[in-house]
Design a protein around this motif. Structure first.
Motif, PDB file in Angstrom:
ATOM      1  N   TYR A 124      83.387 -59.636 -39.071  1.00  0.00           N
ATOM      2  CA  TYR A 124      84.188 -60.078 -37.922  1.00  0.00           C
ATOM      3  C   TYR A 124      83.555 -61.307 -37.275  1.00  0.00           C
ATOM      4  CZ  TYR A 124      86.664 -55.521 -37.671  1.00  0.00           C
ATOM      5  OH  TYR A 124      87.426 -54.432 -37.924  1.00  0.00           O
ATOM      6  N   SER A 125      84.378 -62.106 -36.650  1.00  0.00           N
ATOM      7  CA  SER A 125      83.866 -63.151 -35.768  1.00  0.00           C
ATOM      8  C   SER A 125      83.356 -62.482 -34.481  1.00  0.00           C
ATOM      9  CB  SER A 125      84.965 -64.146 -35.432  1.00  0.00           C
ATOM     10  OG  SER A 125      85.969 -63.517 -34.644  1.00  0.00           O
ATOM     11  N   SER A 126      82.627 -63.249 -33.670  1.00  0.00           N
ATOM     12  CA  SER A 126      82.127 -62.688 -32.411  1.00  0.00           C
ATOM     13  C   SER A 126      83.286 -62.302 -31.501  1.00  0.00           C
ATOM     14  CB  SER A 126      81.210 -63.685 -31.702  1.00  0.00           C
ATOM     15  OG  SER A 126      81.897 -64.890 -31.419  1.00  0.00           O
ATOM     16  N   GLY A 127      84.361 -63.102 -31.534  1.00  0.00           N
ATOM     17  CA  GLY A 127      85.526 -62.780 -30.722  1.00  0.00           C
ATOM     18  C   GLY A 127      86.187 -61.485 -31.157  1.00  0.00           C
ATOM     19  N   MET A 128      86.260 -61.252 -32.454  1.00  0.00           N
ATOM     20  CA  MET A 128      86.865 -60.018 -32.964  1.00  0.00           C
ATOM     21  C   MET A 128      86.026 -58.808 -32.580  1.00  0.00           C
ATOM     22  SD  MET A 128      88.024 -61.442 -36.697  1.00  0.00           S
ATOM     23  CE  MET A 128      88.407 -59.815 -37.338  1.00  0.00           C
ATOM     24  N   ARG A 129      84.710 -58.948 -32.652  1.00  0.00           N
ATOM     25  CA  ARG A 129      83.832 -57.838 -32.227  1.00  0.00           C
ATOM     26  C   ARG A 129      84.055 -57.514 -30.756  1.00  0.00           C
ATOM     27  NH1 ARG A 129      77.966 -57.771 -35.130  1.00  0.00           N
ATOM     28  NH2 ARG A 129      78.575 -58.589 -37.159  1.00  0.00           N
ATOM     29  N   SER A 130      84.137 -58.557 -29.958  1.00  0.00           N
ATOM     30  CA  SER A 130      84.346 -58.346 -28.523  1.00  0.00           C
ATOM     31  C   SER A 130      85.694 -57.688 -28.252  1.00  0.00           C
ATOM     32  CB  SER A 130      84.253 -59.682 -27.772  1.00  0.00           C
ATOM     33  OG  SER A 130      82.949 -60.208 -27.838  1.00  0.00           O
ATOM     34  N   ARG A 131      86.714 -58.078 -29.006  1.00  0.00           N
ATOM     35  CA  ARG A 131      88.027 -57.456 -28.836  1.00  0.00           C
ATOM     36  C   ARG A 131      87.978 -55.977 -29.193  1.00  0.00           C
ATOM     37  NH1 ARG A 131      91.653 -61.649 -32.064  1.00  0.00           N
ATOM     38  NH2 ARG A 131      93.042 -59.850 -32.240  1.00  0.00           N
ATOM     39  N   LEU A 132      87.271 -55.641 -30.257  1.00  0.00           N
ATOM     40  CA  LEU A 132      87.129 -54.236 -30.639  1.00  0.00           C
ATOM     41  C   LEU A 132      86.387 -53.457 -29.554  1.00  0.00           C
ATOM     42  CD1 LEU A 132      87.329 -51.907 -32.699  1.00  0.00           C
ATOM     43  CD2 LEU A 132      85.175 -52.752 -33.700  1.00  0.00           C
ATOM     44  N   ALA A 133      85.281 -54.020 -29.064  1.00  0.00           N
ATOM     45  CA  ALA A 133      84.501 -53.343 -28.022  1.00  0.00           C
ATOM     46  C   ALA A 133      85.319 -53.180 -26.748  1.00  0.00           C
ATOM     47  CB  ALA A 133      83.220 -54.127 -27.732  1.00  0.00           C
ATOM     48  N   PHE A 134      86.050 -54.219 -26.375  1.00  0.00           N
ATOM     49  CA  PHE A 134      86.897 -54.151 -25.178  1.00  0.00           C
ATOM     50  C   PHE A 134      87.941 -53.059 -25.338  1.00  0.00           C
ATOM     51  CE2 PHE A 134      90.288 -55.082 -22.343  1.00  0.00           C
ATOM     52  CZ  PHE A 134      89.740 -55.737 -21.255  1.00  0.00           C
ATOM     53  N   ALA A 135      88.613 -53.037 -26.482  1.00  0.00           N
ATOM     54  CA  ALA A 135      89.657 -52.048 -26.723  1.00  0.00           C
ATOM     55  C   ALA A 135      89.107 -50.631 -26.669  1.00  0.00           C
ATOM     56  CB  ALA A 135      90.320 -52.310 -28.077  1.00  0.00           C
ATOM     57  N   CYS A 136      87.925 -50.421 -27.231  1.00  0.00           N
ATOM     58  CA  CYS A 136      87.308 -49.091 -27.189  1.00  0.00           C
ATOM     59  C   CYS A 136      87.002 -48.679 -25.754  1.00  0.00           C
ATOM     60  CB  CYS A 136      86.024 -49.076 -28.016  1.00  0.00           C
ATOM     61  SG  CYS A 136      86.282 -49.113 -29.806  1.00  0.00           S
ATOM     62  N   CYS A 137      86.442 -49.602 -24.989  1.00  0.00           N
ATOM     63  CA  CYS A 137      86.026 -49.298 -23.621  1.00  0.00           C
ATOM     64  C   CYS A 137      87.233 -49.020 -22.724  1.00  0.00           C
ATOM     65  CB  CYS A 137      85.205 -50.451 -23.058  1.00  0.00           C
ATOM     66  SG  CYS A 137      84.422 -50.107 -21.476  1.00  0.00           S
ATOM     67  N   ILE A 138      88.233 -49.880 -22.801  1.00  0.00           N
ATOM     68  CA  ILE A 138      89.368 -49.777 -21.891  1.00  0.00           C
ATOM     69  C   ILE A 138      90.242 -48.570 -22.234  1.00  0.00           C
ATOM     70  CG2 ILE A 138      91.173 -51.096 -23.081  1.00  0.00           C
ATOM     71  CD1 ILE A 138      89.974 -51.655 -19.456  1.00  0.00           C
ATOM     72  N   SER A 139      90.072 -48.008 -23.423  1.00  0.00           N
ATOM     73  CA  SER A 139      90.868 -46.859 -23.851  1.00  0.00           C
ATOM     74  C   SER A 139      90.220 -45.532 -23.499  1.00  0.00           C
ATOM     75  CB  SER A 139      91.126 -46.937 -25.367  1.00  0.00           C
ATOM     76  OG  SER A 139      91.853 -48.107 -25.708  1.00  0.00           O
ATOM     77  N   ILE A 140      89.071 -45.565 -22.841  1.00  0.00           N
ATOM     78  CA  ILE A 140      88.377 -44.353 -22.400  1.00  0.00           C
ATOM     79  C   ILE A 140      88.497 -44.244 -20.885  1.00  0.00           C
ATOM     80  CG2 ILE A 140      86.137 -43.177 -22.250  1.00  0.00           C
ATOM     81  CD1 ILE A 140      85.351 -44.569 -24.846  1.00  0.00           C
ATOM     82  N   ASP A 141      88.715 -43.052 -20.398  1.00  0.00           N
ATOM     83  CA  ASP A 141      88.872 -42.833 -18.953  1.00  0.00           C
ATOM     84  C   ASP A 141      87.505 -42.686 -18.285  1.00  0.00           C
ATOM     85  OD1 ASP A 141      91.664 -42.867 -19.070  1.00  0.00           O
ATOM     86  OD2 ASP A 141      91.756 -40.741 -19.581  1.00  0.00           O
ATOM     87  N   PHE A 142      86.937 -43.809 -17.856  1.00  0.00           N
ATOM     88  CA  PHE A 142      85.680 -43.804 -17.114  1.00  0.00           C
ATOM     89  C   PHE A 142      85.962 -43.738 -15.619  1.00  0.00           C
ATOM     90  CE2 PHE A 142      84.276 -46.054 -21.024  1.00  0.00           C
ATOM     91  CZ  PHE A 142      83.235 -45.215 -21.394  1.00  0.00           C
ATOM     92  N   ASP A 143      84.969 -43.273 -14.851  1.00  0.00           N
ATOM     93  CA  ASP A 143      85.067 -43.323 -13.389  1.00  0.00           C
ATOM     94  C   ASP A 143      84.845 -44.736 -12.879  1.00  0.00           C
ATOM     95  OD1 ASP A 143      85.435 -40.506 -13.102  1.00  0.00           O
ATOM     96  OD2 ASP A 143      83.273 -40.213 -13.348  1.00  0.00           O
ATOM     97  N   ILE A 144      83.918 -45.439 -13.528  1.00  0.00           N
ATOM     98  CA  ILE A 144      83.576 -46.810 -13.133  1.00  0.00           C
ATOM     99  C   ILE A 144      83.496 -47.671 -14.387  1.00  0.00           C
ATOM    100  CG2 ILE A 144      81.817 -48.322 -12.123  1.00  0.00           C
ATOM    101  CD1 ILE A 144      80.995 -46.075 -10.304  1.00  0.00           C
ATOM    102  N   TYR A 145      84.149 -48.841 -14.320  1.00  0.00           N
ATOM    103  CA  TYR A 145      84.075 -49.818 -15.404  1.00  0.00           C
ATOM    104  C   TYR A 145      83.168 -50.963 -14.966  1.00  0.00           C
ATOM    105  CZ  TYR A 145      87.943 -47.332 -17.542  1.00  0.00           C
ATOM    106  OH  TYR A 145      88.731 -46.358 -18.110  1.00  0.00           O
TER     107      TYR A 145
END
Length: 216
Positions: A124-145
């Motif tokens: 992956y490019s660095s941008g693609m990695r960041s998109r994957l990480a963002f998608a994983c994080c935003i799809s989890i119900d955290f109390d604080i982001y």
């Protein structure tokens, strides 16, 4: 609430230890979307990394009973030998996601990596990695982001999608943000912490905090 108890953080240098925080006791209140403000070199990013657990105090401890994300858009925990899909399922499992199939679908849709979702992340490019990480994080119900310049991820289309998702999350949960863009702070935050000369001050009124910040 996030509690800092006798927290000291310093970095060694040729001139001796350079202290960011020294014996700090401070409670970060729950129920607020908080921007971290301070002059260049004040230690904002260091404080953020301490809250994220990516760095540790030299002395003292930071405790909370809240479920806190890793820094949004930071590719923490992404394994290069695994595919995007495998990474998503692994991250979901580690974070206690109950329905991994649904989580996987959310990540795949949001990251928009097409067929590369099933290819190893090392390609992956660095941008693609960041998109994957963002998608994983935003799809989890955290109390604080934890948000650190997160809306700089990807191309303009993805940036708009990321910003929209973060706005929605900031209405459902809470955010703690580090950004040099005051307009972005105003968009996401309702209050602020000013870090100045190693001391932390919480401002319930964001505009009051920004005025104080501008006068530092």
């Amino acid at each position: 609430m996030i509690q800092l108890e006798n927290v000291t953080k310093y970095y060694p240098s040729k001139l001796g230890n350079q202290y960011i925080l020294q014996n700090v006791n401070f409670a970060i209140p729950a129920g607020h979307n908080i921007g971290i403000l301070g002059a260049n070199g004040a230690g904002k990013s260091t404080l953020f990394r301490l809250l994220a657990g990516s760095e540790y105090p030299n002395k003292g401890r930071i405790t909370t009973d809240l479920n806190i994300s890793w820094p949004v858009a930071l590719a923490t925990g992404i394994h290069p030998e695994m595919s995007g899909r495998e990474n998503a399922r692994f991250i979901g499992r580690v974070n206690g996601v109950m329905d991994l199939d649904e989580f996987e679908r959310k990540v795949q849709s949001f990251a928009a990596l097409a067929v590369k979702f099933d290819l190893p992340v090392k390609g992956y490019s660095s941008g693609m990695r960041s998109r994957l990480a963002f998608a994983c994080c935003i799809s989890i119900d955290f109390d604080i982001y934890l948000i650190d310049e997160a809306t700089s991820v990807g191309d303009p289309k993805f940036k708009r999608k990321a910003r929209s998702a973060l706005i929605q999350r900031s209405e459902e949960a809470n955010v703690i943000m580090v950004s040099h863009d005051l307009d972005e702070i105003r968009q996401f935050c309702d209050s602020a912490i000013i870090l100045n000369d190693g001391s932390l001050t919480f401002y319930n009124d964001l505009e009051q905090a920004i005025e104080r910040y501008n006068n530092l």
